[in-house]
Write an enzyme that holds these catalytic residues in place. Structure first.
Site, PDB file in Angstrom:
ATOM      1  N   TYR A  32       3.151 -16.642  -6.593  1.00  0.00           N
ATOM      2  CA  TYR A  32       4.068 -15.974  -5.665  1.00  0.00           C
ATOM      3  C   TYR A  32       5.120 -15.253  -6.480  1.00  0.00           C
ATOM      4  O   TYR A  32       5.289 -15.516  -7.663  1.00  0.00           O
ATOM      5  CB  TYR A  32       4.711 -16.981  -4.705  1.00  0.00           C
ATOM      6  N   CYS A  33       5.838 -14.300  -5.806  1.00  0.00           N
ATOM      7  CA  CYS A  33       6.956 -13.672  -6.498  1.00  0.00           C
ATOM      8  C   CYS A  33       8.087 -13.356  -5.534  1.00  0.00           C
ATOM      9  O   CYS A  33       8.649 -14.271  -4.943  1.00  0.00           O
ATOM     10  CB  CYS A  33       6.526 -12.480  -7.342  1.00  0.00           C
ATOM     11  N   ARG A  34       8.428 -12.073  -5.359  1.00  0.00           N
ATOM     12  CA  ARG A  34       9.679 -11.772  -4.642  1.00  0.00           C
ATOM     13  C   ARG A  34       9.528 -11.659  -3.142  1.00  0.00           C
ATOM     14  O   ARG A  34      10.490 -11.837  -2.402  1.00  0.00           O
ATOM     15  CB  ARG A  34      10.285 -10.469  -5.174  1.00  0.00           C
ATOM     16  N   CYS A  58       5.334  -7.943  -2.946  1.00  0.00           N
ATOM     17  CA  CYS A  58       5.747  -7.867  -4.344  1.00  0.00           C
ATOM     18  C   CYS A  58       4.503  -7.698  -5.203  1.00  0.00           C
ATOM     19  O   CYS A  58       3.551  -8.477  -5.114  1.00  0.00           O
ATOM     20  CB  CYS A  58       6.499  -9.131  -4.722  1.00  0.00           C
ATOM     21  N   MET A 108       9.831 -15.920  -2.483  1.00  0.00           N
ATOM     22  CA  MET A 108      10.918 -16.885  -2.532  1.00  0.00           C
ATOM     23  C   MET A 108      11.917 -16.741  -1.378  1.00  0.00           C
ATOM     24  O   MET A 108      12.235 -17.745  -0.733  1.00  0.00           O
ATOM     25  CB  MET A 108      11.647 -16.742  -3.885  1.00  0.00           C
TER      26      MET A 108
END
Lengths: 221, 221
Positions: free
Chosen positions: B177-179, B183, B207
DNA sequence: CTGTCATTCAACAATTCTATTGAATGACGA
DNA sequence: TCGTCATTCAATAGAATTGTTGAATGACAG
């Protein structure tokens, strides 16, 4: 157009939607379209704006995927493209309500003077209606009422509220609603009714929110 | 300024918020600020933009009540003013995703080529993590990871994903996962991992959404 | 086919927004 | 107090948006 990576391309698309919401007149148009679809001319009349101006703003909204158009004979019928438009409007409104002091100032200066009581929530209203404790009035114009209203509501357009309240035998509290949470008409109606000695409150928001909550909607046959 | 009734004044306020969201760079700034507050300079570095430009856009966002500023020594620390900003962003994104064909085109053309599998939902992830069935990686830069990450996640910045995946003994599926939901980094990470023969999927969003859902967040001491 | 009418388009000036540049501000450390 | 440095301000040119006007389009009725 410069070369863009997909991230920038997506942000650009998202910004198209936000940009389209970024004009007071377009927001007002959305609120009106949320009551039900309309032709360009009808919308222009509601907003007291030149037809060409409304047409252009409708194009802008359509490019952003906010409204959809459907030709119906010589009219073009515009309506909101999706319920997600209403959530976007509500979310933007929410930010403004929480963060912009000017909103608070306007609300205190104008609305509070006309309604110093807590509005009725949708849940409360359903209970009150079930128990027959209130009279519910829809103070929007007749045409908007016809396109969809809360079951059990009586249509009393704002201009007729005074006459209605003296004619009708009202022994119960009155609850008024109109187009949305800050729709001026329900505030005016409540103020007028109280001035005449009635017990009146506002519903916390209007028809589109009622519908969006999945609650039943009545239509004039 | 012309005389306005309260209705118009309110629409104008709402449009200020929407207008502030109506620029791709500002949306990108919001997504970065959603990872955690930052100084003007730090944000400018992240976005590869002149400091003065970022400063001006931050002013615009602040006037709209979207970000709040707090002086910290010689730095000014900016952060999102309210969680409602994230819902507004999400709502605008939602309209674009549903209504703009261009979004679909970008997603199909770029993202689908890199991830043809259904992403992992937050609920699924929690179950998989509890049962020890997956390795969760946070592919954002170290500083963003430090400001808050999903408990149990390992920080593997995008550039280090290849090296990490060959070094580490991975016997389980990897979830990245990221932003946020679009993302680019998590798509890239999954593509790279699959190319190396690993089993990898994306978390459905990033997040900020995890945090907004009220789920626990770990911080580097 | 022709006239009527709802809607859209095209073109204009006025305004606002944008990015860039360089100077000004204001807080910190010496 | 003075220099340094993060941030903001001010000014500019260029670009985009806005409202208005009048003409063009396209569908219906006769």
């Amino acid at each position: 157009m410069s070369i863009r990576n997909p991230k920038q391309a997506l942000y650009e698309q998202f910004s198209i939607v936000a940009k389209a919401l970024g004009h007071p007149l377009r927001l007002e148009m959305i609120e009106h379209l949320a009551q039900g679809g309309r032709s360009v001319e009808a919308l222009a009349a509601k907003l007291s704006q030149p037809v060409a101006n409304i047409s252009q703003h409708l194009q802008a909204l359509r490019r952003a995927g906010i409204v959809s158009a459907e030709r119906d004979g010589k009219f073009v019928h515009y309506s909101l493209a999706d319920d997600s438009v209403l959530s976007a409007f509500a979310a933007v409104r929410g930010v403004a309500e929480r963060q912009l002091a000017e909103v608070d100032r306007i609300v205190r200066g104008y609305f509070d003077a006309r309604d110093d009581m807590r509005p009725v929530t949708r849940d409360e209203l359903q209970t009150l209606m079930r128990d027959g404790l209130v009279t519910l009035i829809d103070v929007r114009p007749k045409d908007e009422f016809a396109l969809g209203h809360v079951p059990g509501a009586i249509n009393v357009p704002l201009g007729k509220v005074r006459a209605w309240s003296t004619d009708a035998a009202i022994g119960r509290e009155i609850v008024a609603y109109c187009r949305g949470p800050w729709c001026v008409m329900s505030f005016e109606a409540v103020a007028a009714l109280r001035a005449l000695g009635h017990s009146a409150r506002r519903l916390e928001d209007g028809m589109p929110e009622w519908k969006a909550a999945g609650l039943p909607v009545a239509v004039v046959a």
